[in-house]
Each structure stands twice: as C-alpha cells, then as structure tokens.
Write an enzyme that holds these catalytic residues in place. Structure first.
Site, short mmCIF file in Angstrom:
data_model
loop_
_atom_site.label_atom_id
_atom_site.label_comp_id
_atom_site.label_asym_id
_atom_site.label_seq_id
_atom_site.Cartn_x
_atom_site.Cartn_y
_atom_site.Cartn_z
N ASP A 92 -123.58 23.12 12.03
CA ASP A 92 -122.91 24.29 11.70
C ASP A 92 -122.91 24.78 10.16
O ASP A 92 -122.45 24.36 9.46
CB ASP A 92 -121.25 23.51 12.02
N CYS A 95 -120.39 25.44 7.58
CA CYS A 95 -118.94 25.26 7.93
C CYS A 95 -118.39 25.00 6.78
O CYS A 95 -118.62 24.62 5.68
CB CYS A 95 -118.93 23.88 8.92
N HIS A 232 -110.57 26.93 9.35
CA HIS A 232 -111.64 25.89 9.17
C HIS A 232 -112.53 26.46 10.19
O HIS A 232 -112.42 26.34 11.36
CB HIS A 232 -111.23 24.38 9.47
N HIS A 326 -118.82 23.32 3.45
CA HIS A 326 -118.97 21.86 3.18
C HIS A 326 -120.36 21.40 4.43
O HIS A 326 -120.31 20.29 4.08
CB HIS A 326 -117.95 21.06 3.59
N PRO A 375 -108.82 19.48 4.46
CA PRO A 375 -107.69 19.40 5.50
C PRO A 375 -107.76 17.91 6.01
O PRO A 375 -108.78 17.18 6.01
CB PRO A 375 -108.60 20.28 6.63
N GLY A 376 -106.39 17.46 6.11
CA GLY A 376 -106.39 16.17 6.72
C GLY A 376 -106.37 16.32 8.45
O GLY A 376 -107.01 17.22 8.91
N HIS A 401 -114.79 16.14 1.89
CA HIS A 401 -114.49 17.29 2.61
C HIS A 401 -113.48 17.36 3.53
O HIS A 401 -112.83 18.46 4.34
CB HIS A 401 -115.79 17.97 3.27
N GLY A 402 -112.78 15.91 4.06
CA GLY A 402 -111.83 15.96 5.00
C GLY A 402 -111.13 14.43 4.96
O GLY A 402 -111.43 13.73 4.29
N GLY A 404 -112.10 12.40 7.63
CA GLY A 404 -113.02 11.56 8.04
C GLY A 404 -112.54 10.76 9.23
O GLY A 404 -111.51 10.23 9.33
#
Lengths: 478, 140
Positions: A92, A95, A232, A326, A375-376, A401-402, A404
């Site tokens: 992606d 992304c 996202h 990301h 983002p969570g 980036h998030g 995980g």
C-alpha cells in the site's frame, strides 16, 4: 535474538553474520518483553543486510511482524551506493493518514453522529462493486493524475490551496512517471479514486479530548472538544499492483547485481539501476494517486457534513491539519556519524517527523515541527504529535505510525466469537458502519497495543511530542 | 467439484495466511484459489453461472502459486467476478484454471474483506509424504 539495552527506550540487536549495521528498536521494557520471541525482531536483523544501509536498521515501538520488513521499520540507504526495496515501502504505497479539524464543538453534533455516519458510509465507497461518488477516470486522465498528484485534485476543484500546503511533499512526488505504471495497476485503480478500502483503513469522526501542548494545539487549530476527522487510506489497487509488479521485476534482477538477502520479500535493486529507477518512478506515481484518493475523500466528507448538518463551508471550517504518509521511500538529507548524507529513507509503517525549523515544512507549522497523526484502535483514542530534534539525530526524521497489532487477525476473529463488538463500541460511545463484519472483528480494540504506550516511548526518546488526544465517536470501515 | 483438499488459516500478526493441503498438485492450486475467494466473500450465495479461465506460467511452483492467486485476485478486484469453485489442469510450464461463479451482485453477495496482494513472504509449495502442501501470506 540477542538484545542489548541502550537506554530506557532503546534496544540494540548487535551486528552478526551478513548484517551490515546493527538493528535498533525503540520500545519500553514492557513492549520489548512482549515481542522478544516475535519474528519481527528477526525482520529488523534481515533489513540490516540491505546493501548501502546507513546507521541502523530501525524499528519504532508499534513494531509487529510484517512481510520482509517489519511493520514499524525504517531503513535509510545511500542515495548513490544503496538499494531501493519495494518491500520496504509495502504494497500500500503511500498509505497514510490525514487529519481535518472543524469549527464545530462536539456538543453541536453529538445527536447527529448516526446521521453523519450513515451519510459518510453511503457517500464514500469502500471498494469492490461500489458505485464511486467520483466518476471513473479514463486512462489519459489517470496518467495526468499520477503525474500531478494533489495538483490534479486542485485543478478539478476537489482541493483548496491550503489543502495542498498542508500535505507532505505538497501531495506530489516529482519523480512520478505514468509510463512506469502497468496496465493492470491502472485497471485496478481507475474505479477506486475516493474509496476507503478494507483492512485497517477507516474514516473516523472524533473530538479533541485532551491537550498536552496548548500553544502548538492552537497553532494547529485544535481547540478542546472540537470535532475532527481522520482519514486512513492509501493508493488502493493501483499501488498494490505496482508493488507486486516491481517485486517480480526486481526479484529477478537481484542475481545480476549479486545481491543475496535472507528473505525474498526484501527484494531490492541499486537505486541507480534501471530497475531501481523504474520502481521509484512507479512508486511516486502510486504515491500521487494516494494523495488524490485521500483528497477526494476529504472533498466528499466536507460535502456530507454541510448537507447533513445544513451548514455553510465557512461555519463548518473543515481544514486540513496535515497529511502524512507512512509507507514510502523518500530522498532526504540526514547526518550520519557526523557526516551529512543524501539517503533514501524507507518508512514501512513509520511516519516522517521533522523537527521545528525544517525547510520541508510549510510556513504555518515550521516553527513548531511537523504534525504527525497516530491513529489508535477504534475504541480508544488517537494522537496528534509533532516532530522533535531527537528524530533528526536518531531516526532519520521518523516516528511511529499507529498502535501496532498484538493479536493476529485469525486470533482476533476467534476472540470476537460470541461477542457483540458493535454493541461494545456503542457502549464506549462509538457508532460504527462497516462493510465486512470480519473486518470489525480483526480490528477490535484488543487486537492492538494501547497507542498511549507507543507515543509515550517516542516522547521519552525525544523523537516526537504529544500535542493532543482525539477520542472517536463514529467510525466508517470498509 | 469435490476435492481431496483442505485449508486452514494460520497465525500471522499483520496479515492473513493460509496453509493448504491436497492430494494432488492440481487440487492444491484449485483449493488455494477457492480459499482466496472464501477470505474475501461469502461463497454460499454464488451461482455457477459463468466460467472464467486463467492461464499462468512460471519458473517454479512457488512462483506459479503466487501468479495464479494474483491473477485470481485481479479477477475479483478488476472484473468484480466471484467464484465458488475452481478446476485446475497442469500444462507445460504452468497451469490452466477454470473459475466457476458469477459477477458480483450487491443485492445477494456478502463481502468479507478486500486483500491487497499475494506476498512472497514464507511462500511455499512442496510435496509431502501424503500429497502436497502450500503456505501463502496475503497482504490484507
């Protein structure tokens, strides 16, 4: 896997065998204990085998097992002597995440959350078989779009100049070449402009529920309790096919360049080789598509808010705080062992986080540092960060980036059996619209780390700082 | 067509993985193609109305599996064709697959999730004492 603790937030995999540099993982003691036996650490070591890799093979605290590269991985290769790896960018391509802010206090939309969620779900298609709100483009228009990126959206009336200014790289990588994109990639992408996709992609309505740095939050237009939108998504099928096309080409070319690596998914070619240059041109084209894709969804979101709430564009005040990628490889200057070098920075599930004053940042935020959107999971919260000096010193200007993943998709589906996740989210104040129930199960909050732990590591390491926390109240999933 | 084959989902943190077991090489490819469809949509409501043919060549069985599944994935993603069954025959240097199903109909078909790609990560096609085995990880 041997791990040495460097400091409270940093761990090192010593260089062994064919590793050209050590591996380094940003993590708390708790995070590292959770992944000590996970294959993602082996992937950090595998990435360290890439020819021309500079400094360290890095991983952020949202690290988890990917394919080839770990998710959360950063690798910088020398721009002349190094390699480019399509697997280091991912399927992606570009992304990314964008954050929109509004003039609306949450209290004014709280009773319209379901109406907004319904209208957004109906207007923004998820993917296969969807009737797009954006007309299907012919090939010549697609070629112009991948060449011009967000500028294409601006010309078509889908973007404002301010949107472009607040997008990483102004929404366009100049090295794009429409000829480098295959017919299959165009075929996959041409009906997908302005579509969300499935998996972990989402559109989320939230509100600012906590502010850590008031002056910086004000600069970003984030007032307490203000309604926000996170989008996202990425380059959809055009990017996925581009990665697949070049993994095949580059995989076959590796023997010619005498490159041997421990994982086929790490396939790479010298940056200056014809294969490397062709991939970079195709990757940039897909990245430009992704920026347009997120921009089109921005346009549709603005329209939905105005129509559903019956308010003007001015009263809505929905402006772009920032758009970050990301999954990308970019050419940047960084200091390594005291020497400024031109590097190709692969970020695979990692975000650029330039420190205050960096010339690549737009005027509006240069003084405070680059906004970073993390983002969570869909039940808890997301964070807005800004890049700090530590990123320039240690991580090639990168942060997490998030949240995980901690749970495989298969296990998440098993855990979800017998539970009503929709009702659980509703009880937590989140309304959700979705196309596939399996996706909701796979993306359940417990499948992820607490993103608060992840961003705390990056702040502790001096890489990025928390500006604000956002709490979701409506989520649209493909 | 009944097959002597089975698929199970395997654990992979970020993505979707399958292990396919089959009595013959042709059944292995057919089962993997059907399993790919099952991940992306509900197969119960798909009627046997059309047959789409894929012809794929590759240097080895792992590449053949990657390319065959990628071609099937594109049949879904580009043509919105959904299959519930597949027949595979071996040809020189490759396979021919017939996918049996119908075009996507929003009123009857239920989608699960869209896969992005067939990865090379841990990709394996091998003979076992009792038949054939494949491992495939999809980017989801």
């Amino acid at each position: 896997m041997e791990l040495k603790q460097v400091n409270e937030f940093l761990w090192e995999i010593p260089r062994i065998g064919g590793m050209r540099v050590p591996g380094r993982i940003y993590a708390s003691r708790r995070i590292i204990d959770d992944i000590r036996d996970d294959p993602c650490l082996e992937q950090v070591a595998n990435v360290a085998h890439l020819p021309g890799i500079a400094g360290y093979s890095l991983a952020m605290p949202d690290i988890h097992w990917g394919y080839g590269f770990p998710i959360g991985g950063v690798a910088a290769t020398d721009a002349e002597e190094g390699v480019i790896s399509p697997g280091g960018v991912g399927y992606d391509i570009n992304c990314g995440v964008r954050l929109l802010r509004t003039n609306l206090p949450y209290s004014t939309v709280a009773d319209r959350a379901d109406a907004l969620a319904d209208a957004l779900f109906a207007t923004i298609p998820a993917g296969v078989g969807s009737e797009g709100a954006i007309p299907t483009l012919d090939l010549s228009e697609m070629r112009r779009l991948v060449r011009d990126g967000a500028d294409w959206a601006l010309r078509q009336g889908y973007a404002t100049r301010a949107d472009i200014d607040h997008t990483e790289e102004n929404g366009r990588l100049a090295m794009a070449n429409p000829d480098a994109v295959s017919a299959e990639a165009y075929a996959r992408g041409r009906r997908q402009l302005g579509t969300l996709g499935s998996g972990n992609h989402f559109l989320e309505l939230g509100r600012v529920d906590q502010i850590f740095l008031p002056a910086e939050a004000e600069r970003l237009g984030l007032g307490h309790d203000a309604v926000t939108v996170i989008i996202h998504s990425g380059s959809r099928g055009l990017g996925h096919q581009t990665c697949d096309d070049y993994l095949r080409t580059i995989g076959k070319a590796m023997e010619r360049y005498a490159i041997k690596l421990p994982d086929r998914q790490l396939a790479c070619a010298p940056i200056l080789s014809p294969e490397g240059q062709a991939y970079l041109a195709a990757m940039a084209s897909a990245a430009n598509f992704a920026w347009c894709n997120r921009q089109m969804m921005t346009h549709l979101t603005r329209r939905v808010f105005m129509e559903t709430l019956g308010i003007s564009e001015r009263d809505l005040g929905m402006t772009l705080v920032y758009d970050v990628c990301h999954n990308i490889a970019k050419f940047e200057d960084h200091v390594v062992a005291g020497r400024r070098r031109r590097l190709c920075v692969h970020r695979k599930g990692a975000t650029r986080a330039f420190a205050p004053g960096h010339p690549a940042l737009p005027d509006a935020v240069r003084a405070i540092g680059q906004p970073v959107l993390i983002p969570g999971d869909m039940g808890r919260y997301s964070y807005v960060l800004i890049g700090a000096e530590g990123a320039m010193r240690e991580t090639f200007g990168s942060t997490c980036h998030g949240a995980g993943r901690v749970m495989s998709r298969a296990r998440a589906k098993k855990e979800a059996r017998g539970r009503d996740l929709i009702a659980e989210l509703r009880a937590a104040g989140v309304t959700i619209r979705y196309q596939g129930r399996a996706t909701v199960a796979e993306e359940m909050p417990a499948a992820y780390k607490d993103v608060a732990d992840v961003v705390a590591v990056m702040e502790g390491a001096g890489v990025s700082r928390r500006v604000a926390r956002l709490k979701p109240f409506a989520v649209i999933k493909g | 067509m009944p097959r002597n084959a089975a698929t199970r989902e395997i654990e992979h943190t970020g993505d979707v993985g399958i292990e396919v077991l089959a009595a013959t090489r042709e059944e292995l490819f057919a089962e993997a193609i059907v399993a790919l469809g099952r991940i992306m949509y509900e197969t119960d409501n798909i009627r046997d109305r059309e047959c789409r043919k894929l012809t794929v060549f590759a240097d080895d069985d792992a590449d053949l599996m990657h390319d065959a599944l990628s071609a099937a994935l594109n049949l879904f993603l580009i043509d919105a064709f959904l299959w519930r069954d597949a027949n595979v025959i071996a040809i020189s240097g490759g396979i021919e697959a017939e996918l049996i199903g119908e075009p996507f109909d929003r009123s009857r078909h239920r989608l699960h999730e869209e896969l992005k790609a067939v990865t090379y990560h841990r990709l394996a096609v091998e003979r076992t004492p009792s038949g054939w085995r494949a491992v495939v990880i999809f980017d989801a």
